[in-house]
Scaffold this motif. Structure first.
Motif, PDB file in Angstrom:
ATOM      1  N   LEU A 174    -102.801  38.452 -19.953  1.00  0.00           N
ATOM      2  CA  LEU A 174    -101.793  37.607 -21.157  1.00  0.00           C
ATOM      3  C   LEU A 174    -100.454  37.669 -21.575  1.00  0.00           C
ATOM      4  CD1 LEU A 174    -102.202  34.849 -22.966  1.00  0.00           C
ATOM      5  CD2 LEU A 174    -103.375  36.307 -24.843  1.00  0.00           C
ATOM      6  N   ILE A 175     -99.981  36.996 -21.285  1.00  0.00           N
ATOM      7  CA  ILE A 175     -98.204  36.799 -21.461  1.00  0.00           C
ATOM      8  C   ILE A 175     -97.921  35.468 -22.389  1.00  0.00           C
ATOM      9  CG2 ILE A 175     -95.997  37.079 -20.554  1.00  0.00           C
ATOM     10  CD1 ILE A 175     -96.683  38.336 -17.787  1.00  0.00           C
ATOM     11  N   VAL A 176     -97.492  36.374 -23.411  1.00  0.00           N
ATOM     12  CA  VAL A 176     -97.015  34.639 -24.480  1.00  0.00           C
ATOM     13  C   VAL A 176     -95.653  35.142 -25.067  1.00  0.00           C
ATOM     14  CG1 VAL A 176     -97.647  33.869 -26.555  1.00  0.00           C
ATOM     15  CG2 VAL A 176     -99.555  35.131 -25.160  1.00  0.00           C
ATOM     16  N   ALA A 177     -95.126  34.521 -25.436  1.00  0.00           N
ATOM     17  CA  ALA A 177     -93.159  33.718 -25.903  1.00  0.00           C
ATOM     18  C   ALA A 177     -93.238  32.627 -27.065  1.00  0.00           C
ATOM     19  CB  ALA A 177     -92.511  34.078 -24.492  1.00  0.00           C
ATOM     20  N   THR A 178     -92.576  32.739 -27.521  1.00  0.00           N
ATOM     21  CA  THR A 178     -91.731  31.068 -28.094  1.00  0.00           C
ATOM     22  C   THR A 178     -91.430  30.679 -27.541  1.00  0.00           C
ATOM     23  OG1 THR A 178     -91.745  32.173 -30.657  1.00  0.00           O
ATOM     24  CG2 THR A 178     -90.575  30.273 -30.087  1.00  0.00           C
ATOM     25  N   ALA A 179     -91.655  29.539 -26.990  1.00  0.00           N
ATOM     26  CA  ALA A 179     -91.436  28.155 -25.786  1.00  0.00           C
ATOM     27  C   ALA A 179     -90.566  27.377 -26.381  1.00  0.00           C
ATOM     28  CB  ALA A 179     -91.493  28.934 -24.698  1.00  0.00           C
ATOM     29  N   GLY A 180     -89.324  26.820 -27.132  1.00  0.00           N
ATOM     30  CA  GLY A 180     -88.888  25.928 -27.832  1.00  0.00           C
ATOM     31  C   GLY A 180     -89.242  26.042 -29.056  1.00  0.00           C
ATOM     32  N   GLY A 181     -89.515  26.991 -30.305  1.00  0.00           N
ATOM     33  CA  GLY A 181     -89.595  26.597 -31.636  1.00  0.00           C
ATOM     34  C   GLY A 181     -90.982  27.449 -31.751  1.00  0.00           C
ATOM     35  N   THR A 182     -92.436  27.183 -30.547  1.00  0.00           N
ATOM     36  CA  THR A 182     -93.849  27.822 -30.736  1.00  0.00           C
ATOM     37  C   THR A 182     -94.111  28.386 -29.557  1.00  0.00           C
ATOM     38  OG1 THR A 182     -94.053  25.056 -30.966  1.00  0.00           O
ATOM     39  CG2 THR A 182     -95.956  25.900 -30.795  1.00  0.00           C
ATOM     40  N   ALA A 183     -95.157  29.426 -30.338  1.00  0.00           N
ATOM     41  CA  ALA A 183     -95.877  30.141 -29.479  1.00  0.00           C
ATOM     42  C   ALA A 183     -96.519  29.213 -27.596  1.00  0.00           C
ATOM     43  CB  ALA A 183     -97.105  31.031 -30.488  1.00  0.00           C
ATOM     44  N   ALA A 184     -96.238  30.078 -27.630  1.00  0.00           N
ATOM     45  CA  ALA A 184     -97.192  29.762 -26.033  1.00  0.00           C
ATOM     46  C   ALA A 184     -97.322  30.362 -25.136  1.00  0.00           C
ATOM     47  CB  ALA A 184     -96.025  29.133 -25.552  1.00  0.00           C
ATOM     48  N   ARG A 185     -98.322  30.496 -23.895  1.00  0.00           N
ATOM     49  CA  ARG A 185     -99.176  30.959 -22.958  1.00  0.00           C
ATOM     50  C   ARG A 185     -97.750  31.228 -21.655  1.00  0.00           C
ATOM     51  NH1 ARG A 185    -102.951  30.329 -19.464  1.00  0.00           N
ATOM     52  NH2 ARG A 185    -103.379  28.044 -21.125  1.00  0.00           N
ATOM     53  N   LEU A 186     -97.841  32.298 -21.211  1.00  0.00           N
ATOM     54  CA  LEU A 186     -96.537  31.868 -19.861  1.00  0.00           C
ATOM     55  C   LEU A 186     -98.424  31.956 -18.053  1.00  0.00           C
ATOM     56  CD1 LEU A 186     -94.823  31.560 -17.978  1.00  0.00           C
ATOM     57  CD2 LEU A 186     -94.422  33.528 -17.672  1.00  0.00           C
ATOM     58  N   ALA A 187     -98.761  30.630 -17.947  1.00  0.00           N
ATOM     59  CA  ALA A 187     -98.941  30.860 -16.697  1.00  0.00           C
ATOM     60  C   ALA A 187     -97.870  30.861 -15.446  1.00  0.00           C
ATOM     61  CB  ALA A 187    -100.696  30.344 -16.919  1.00  0.00           C
ATOM     62  N   ASP A 188     -98.602  30.351 -14.143  1.00  0.00           N
ATOM     63  CA  ASP A 188     -97.466  29.687 -13.193  1.00  0.00           C
ATOM     64  C   ASP A 188     -96.645  29.415 -13.452  1.00  0.00           C
ATOM     65  OD1 ASP A 188    -100.132  30.405 -11.779  1.00  0.00           O
ATOM     66  OD2 ASP A 188    -101.708  28.371 -12.852  1.00  0.00           O
ATOM     67  N   GLY A 189     -95.983  30.069 -14.209  1.00  0.00           N
ATOM     68  CA  GLY A 189     -94.421  29.689 -14.050  1.00  0.00           C
ATOM     69  C   GLY A 189     -94.309  29.309 -15.557  1.00  0.00           C
ATOM     70  N   ALA A 190     -95.294  28.590 -15.799  1.00  0.00           N
ATOM     71  CA  ALA A 190     -94.890  27.252 -17.449  1.00  0.00           C
ATOM     72  C   ALA A 190     -95.552  27.513 -18.346  1.00  0.00           C
ATOM     73  CB  ALA A 190     -95.332  26.362 -16.595  1.00  0.00           C
ATOM     74  N   PHE A 191     -94.594  26.986 -19.395  1.00  0.00           N
ATOM     75  CA  PHE A 191     -95.513  27.486 -20.461  1.00  0.00           C
ATOM     76  C   PHE A 191     -96.590  26.443 -21.361  1.00  0.00           C
ATOM     77  CE2 PHE A 191     -92.310  30.954 -21.569  1.00  0.00           C
ATOM     78  CZ  PHE A 191     -92.650  32.201 -21.910  1.00  0.00           C
ATOM     79  N   THR A 192     -97.677  26.710 -21.964  1.00  0.00           N
ATOM     80  CA  THR A 192     -98.790  25.365 -22.609  1.00  0.00           C
ATOM     81  C   THR A 192     -98.811  26.248 -24.397  1.00  0.00           C
ATOM     82  OG1 THR A 192    -100.613  26.107 -20.610  1.00  0.00           O
ATOM     83  CG2 THR A 192    -101.062  25.657 -22.613  1.00  0.00           C
ATOM     84  N   PRO A 193     -98.111  25.402 -24.814  1.00  0.00           N
ATOM     85  CA  PRO A 193     -97.996  25.669 -26.515  1.00  0.00           C
ATOM     86  C   PRO A 193     -98.944  26.386 -26.942  1.00  0.00           C
ATOM     87  CG  PRO A 193     -96.333  24.282 -26.031  1.00  0.00           C
ATOM     88  CD  PRO A 193     -97.061  24.477 -24.613  1.00  0.00           C
TER      89      PRO A 193
END
Length: 387
Positions: free
Chosen positions: A106-125
């Motif tokens: 599981l890779i997680v980061a803040t994307a656009g100000g919201t925590a999101a999960r990275l999968a297949d090169g895209a973030f799901t908030p």
């Protein structure tokens, strides 16, 4: 004031920020603090993005080549490249430094100000999980903080099963700063007052929601006349490590504190990370303008000086792998359990130090094969190393 004294003062003045928070910001903060004191400190103290008690067996295990790390600011340019590949991810929105869970899934980061999960090169908030991500465990519990103002004041939270929950404040302290989370969801960090060096190490226990427990800061630990203490890591059994007034400290699951061993020829110590039975950090070399990277074996009660390794360790594994931050014209590295230092490869087109700012590394999976980080450039791209 001598250069040695200035280095000591700077080392003690740099608070340990969230372990895997925005490392670029932490480095910049450390550089500003260094400038105000007329000296510099190697990357880890600048990037950190951390009672009596029972006796703790003290011992030292020197790594091959003797004690003493690389001089302050020096990187092992002659070190080999790690046998790793690197993927570059650009999600098109402002993104924080990503973190990986211990299992490496599981890779997680803040994307656009919201925590999101990275999968297949895209973030799901994660719905409503606004703020800066600090860490994530294998069960998917995300830990982070909301920035209150521009004075490094923060409020910590966890996100689990669709719910963002603020972490409890410690009586007398207005702010909360998380640094790590273990498998069962216990969070380590510190409570902070108005001043950044007014801090107390704490643990937020997962089995007692809405509560916070202060860790002991014994008199006699650390440097006299200094303040500021933090927890930097927490193990799955509840053991925590951190710093009491500039002294690396271990707290047993029942809260009993003990100083971590200091290698000969060193004095001030800072713990920056913990995983399993190992803790990681740095110590100042006595009489020299440099620090040494350290690895503590918490079971054996010994410390190893990681000779030749950069001293800015940001994360490590239960088996002794570790990573160093890099960035600011330095290259991130991976340190093997035997102490071998390997440079992490950078993407094509990214100039290697000293010609460019390179990249930063932030977190590593328990098996040492997945590392997360980002380019240290204004147009940040996420980096995922596979080793």
């Amino acid at each position: 004031m001598s250069e040695d004294e200035r280095l000591r003062d700077l080392m003690l003045a740099v608070e340990v920020p969230p372990t895997t928070a925005d490392i670029g910001l932490a480095i910049a903060t450390g550089r500003r603090q260094a400038a105000r004191r007329g000296t510099t400190l190697a990357g880890a103290a600048a990037a950190l993005a951390l009672a009596g008690g029972t006796a703790y067996a003290l011992g030292v295990t020197p790594s091959p080549g003797g004690s003493g790390g690389a001089p302050t600011g020096q990187q092992p340019q002659g070190a080999p490249f790690a046998a790793c590949t690197v993927d570059t991810v650009d999600v098109g929105v402002p993104t924080g430094i990503p973190v990986v869970d211990p299992a490496g899934r599981l890779i997680v980061a803040t994307a656009g100000g919201t925590a999101a999960r990275l999968a297949d090169g895209a973030f799901t908030p994660y719905t409503s999980a606004t703020g800066q991500v600090v860490a994530v465990n294998a069960a998917g519990t995300v830990v982070g903080y909301d920035e209150v103002d521009e004075a490094s004041h923060m409020l910590a939270w966890t996100y689990r099963d669709g719910t963002k929950t603020p972490l409890a404040k410690l009586t007398g302290y207005a702010y909360t700063v998380p640094t790590a989370v273990n498998a069962r969801g216990d969070v380590a960090g510190y409570a902070m007052g108005e001043a950044n060096d007014d801090s107390v190490p704490v643990v937020w226990p997962a089995d007692r929601p809405g509560t916070v427990r202060a860790l002991a800061v014994p008199a006699g630990y650390g440097e006299p006349g200094t303040s500021g203490s933090q927890a930097a890591g927490i193990g799955d059994d509840g053991t925590a490590v951190g710093n009491v007034r500039g002294a690396a400290t271990r707290w047993s699951p029942d809260g009993t504190p003990a100083l971590l061993p200091v290698p000969p020829g060193h004095d001030l110590t800072i713990a920056t990370a913990m995983r399993g039975g190992h803790a990681y950090g740095l110590a100042r070399v006595v009489g020299a303008d440099r620090n040494s990277a350290l690895r503590w074996d918490l079971t054996a009660g010994t410390v190893t000086v990681l000779t030749g390794a950069p001293d800015d360790i940001t994360d490590g594994t239960p088996t002794g792998w570790a990573i160093t931050t890099g960035g600011d014209y330095n290259q991130p590295t991976r340190i093997a359990p035997d102490g071998t230092v390997e440079r992490l490869p950078l993407p094509p087109g990214l100039q290697l130090p000293p010609k460019g700012p390179g990249a930063v590394a932030a977190s590593i999976s328990d098996d040492g094969t997945t590392i997360t980080g980002a380019t240290a450039t204004t147009d940040r791209h996420l980096l995922i190393w596979h080793c």
